[in-house]
Enzyme design. Structure first.
Site, PDB file in Angstrom:
ATOM      1  N   CYS A 150       1.011  -1.223  -0.027  1.00 22.95           N
ATOM      2  CA  CYS A 150       0.136   0.190   0.000  1.00 22.95           C
ATOM      3  C   CYS A 150       0.947   1.358   0.011  1.00 22.95           C
ATOM      4  O   CYS A 150       1.983   1.224   0.641  1.00 22.95           O
ATOM      5  CB  CYS A 150      -0.987   0.049   1.335  1.00 22.95           C
ATOM      6  SG  CYS A 150      -2.044   1.511   1.399  1.00 22.95           S
ATOM      7  N   SER A 192       0.470   3.767   1.916  1.00 19.91           N
ATOM      8  CA  SER A 192       0.731   4.333   3.156  1.00 19.91           C
ATOM      9  C   SER A 192       2.056   3.692   3.636  1.00 19.91           C
ATOM     10  O   SER A 192       2.562   4.353   4.524  1.00 19.91           O
ATOM     11  CB  SER A 192      -0.578   3.641   4.116  1.00 19.91           C
ATOM     12  OG  SER A 192      -1.762   4.288   3.603  1.00 19.91           O
ATOM     13  N   HIS A 196       4.717   5.781   2.328  1.00 23.13           N
ATOM     14  CA  HIS A 196       5.074   7.138   3.150  1.00 23.13           C
ATOM     15  C   HIS A 196       6.237   6.872   4.221  1.00 23.13           C
ATOM     16  O   HIS A 196       6.749   7.669   4.467  1.00 23.13           O
ATOM     17  CB  HIS A 196       3.876   7.460   3.504  1.00 23.13           C
ATOM     18  CG  HIS A 196       2.811   8.018   2.533  1.00 23.13           C
ATOM     19  ND1 HIS A 196       3.277   8.488   1.220  1.00 23.13           N
ATOM     20  CD2 HIS A 196       1.516   7.985   2.408  1.00 23.13           C
ATOM     21  CE1 HIS A 196       2.293   8.957   0.527  1.00 23.13           C
ATOM     22  NE2 HIS A 196       0.938   8.712   1.158  1.00 23.13           N
ATOM     23  N   HIS A 223       0.033  -3.988   6.421  1.00 20.61           N
ATOM     24  CA  HIS A 223      -1.324  -3.827   7.181  1.00 20.61           C
ATOM     25  C   HIS A 223      -2.590  -4.425   6.497  1.00 20.61           C
ATOM     26  O   HIS A 223      -3.700  -4.104   6.889  1.00 20.61           O
ATOM     27  CB  HIS A 223      -1.616  -2.315   7.245  1.00 20.61           C
ATOM     28  CG  HIS A 223      -1.672  -1.302   6.460  1.00 20.61           C
ATOM     29  ND1 HIS A 223      -0.501  -0.666   5.833  1.00 20.61           N
ATOM     30  CD2 HIS A 223      -2.711  -0.684   5.731  1.00 20.61           C
ATOM     31  CE1 HIS A 223      -1.058   0.041   4.606  1.00 20.61           C
ATOM     32  NE2 HIS A 223      -2.385  -0.268   4.649  1.00 20.61           N
ATOM     33  N   CYS A 248      -7.629  -3.335   3.230  1.00 17.02           N
ATOM     34  CA  CYS A 248      -7.176  -1.698   3.365  1.00 17.02           C
ATOM     35  C   CYS A 248      -7.947  -1.162   1.993  1.00 17.02           C
ATOM     36  O   CYS A 248      -8.784  -0.287   2.173  1.00 17.02           O
ATOM     37  CB  CYS A 248      -5.845  -1.482   3.203  1.00 17.02           C
ATOM     38  SG  CYS A 248      -5.455   0.041   3.102  1.00 17.02           S
TER      39      CYS A 248
END
Length: 359
Positions: free
Chosen positions: A38, A40, A43, A59, A162
């Site tokens: 992902c 995220s 990041h 996650h 997610c």
């Protein structure tokens, strides 16, 4: 067990032999089958957000319960599950008012640096938002998993934790899109494509997909988009206003930049609602035309689609098995754990859609 470890921002993940604890009270040990990559996670790899290190990221995953701790009654060894970072307590004001994704009770949502579930060379290995799925096993609170039907393929199920949960939740829960309403989806990555599919499921009248990649726009049409806007060298707000002769009822921003968030608000019709799903860089401020708000235009955020994952994910599984949720189209690459850095390189280059790691 093997796990991909982040030692410092900007550095590649390394594959390490990691120790994982036995399940404590109300904890569940899951053997990871599939995990998704992902943005995220990227990041944090790039240092855009702080977190104690060393760290196991990830996650979005599905797997099989290996063992359970004392007082666990919801699952047992052998159950197929999807993991979600929206760990809920069930008794705080957010949970009791139907918003478990906002739960921040520290007994289940351990703050960064508190978890002691993994270690490496005797050093605490930090857990990422109480999940850490870039590992062969995952130890979580029982309220971080949801049981699914055994006939659901786990590689598709992993996406539900997610990307799909966030995109469809932005439509169903945050925007509350009603049949016949129009919607523009800004960004056709995994979350954006899920939002497009969700808008089709909700009965949207017009679904306008916006992206810079022609291949993603073509896929968006397969998932339910009625029109597309190529964002290369285009003012996307003006393009949507021209297409619709006045704007859309809903705009769903799935990129996470100042420019696209402001454009999502600018493309609204009177009484329209912009939902910002993408995660912008830390400290980003938005500038909006205040006069436009006099026509009841609104803007709001979204935390993982305001999900209620123990209700939402089994429904999404049913939609997939009925052929209504098109998860097969979303997986662009299948990797092994040692190939994880290649996956993030593809993500940076914008050449991948949703990549999964199979264990």
């Amino acid at each position: 067990m093997k796990a991909a470890v982040l030692h410092a921002p900007g550095e590649p993940l390394t594959i390490e032999d990691v120790e994982i604890a036995f399940p404590g009270p109300r904890e569940v040990l899951v053997r990871t089958s599939v995990t998704g990559l992902c943005r995220s996670d990227l990041h944090f790899i790039d240092g855009a957000f702080p977190h104690p290190l060393p760290l196991v990221l990830g996650h979005e995953a599905a797997g099989i319960v290996k063992a359970v701790g004392r007082d666990v009654t919801y699952v047992r060894a052998g159950d197929p599950v999807v993991l979600c970072l929206s760990v809920f307590c069930g008794h705080c004001r957010h949970c009791l008012t139907g918003h478990p994704a906002m739960c921040d009770t520290p007994e289940v949502n351990l703050p960064p640096g508190v978890s002691r579930r993994m270690s490496w060379h005797g050093e605490t290995l930090h857990q990422f938002y109480n999940t850490s799925t870039f590992a062969e096993q995952i130890l979580v609170h029982e309220h971080a998993v949801v049981k699914i039907r055994p006939d659901m393929p786990l590689d598709r199920a992993a996406l539900l934790g997610c990307a799909v949960l966030t995109g469809t939740g932005a439509i169903f829960h945050c925007a509350g899109l009603r049949p016949g309403e129009s919607v523009a989806i800004v960004g056709c990555g995994g979350v954006g494509l899920a939002a497009i599919n969700g808008a089709a499921l909700a009965g949207a009248g017009r679904i306008i997909a916006i992206d810079t990649q022609p291949s993603k726009l073509a896929l968006a049409r397969t998932l339910g988009a009625t029109e597309t806007v190529d964002a290369r060298d285009t003012d996307i707000a003006e393009a949507v206003l021209d297409l619709t002769h006045g704007g859309v009822d809903h705009a769903i921003e799935c990129i996470g930049s100042k420019r696209t968030a402001e454009a999502a608000f600018a493309m609204l019709a009177p009484r329209g609602l912009a939902t910002i799903v993408g995660i912008p860089p830390w400290g980003t401020k938005l500038e909006l035309d205040a006069i436009s708000m006099l026509a009841d235009r609104r803007i709001q955020g979204s935390r993982m689609g305001s999900n209620r994952f123990r209700l939402d994910i089994p429904q999404l599984v049913d939609f997939y098995l009925q052929g209504r949720l098109k998860l097969d189209h979303m997986i662009s690459d299948r990797l092994t754990l040692p190939e994880i850095n290649l996956g993030f390189e593809r993500m940076r280059a914008g050449t991948a859609l949703r990549q999964i790691i199979a264990f």
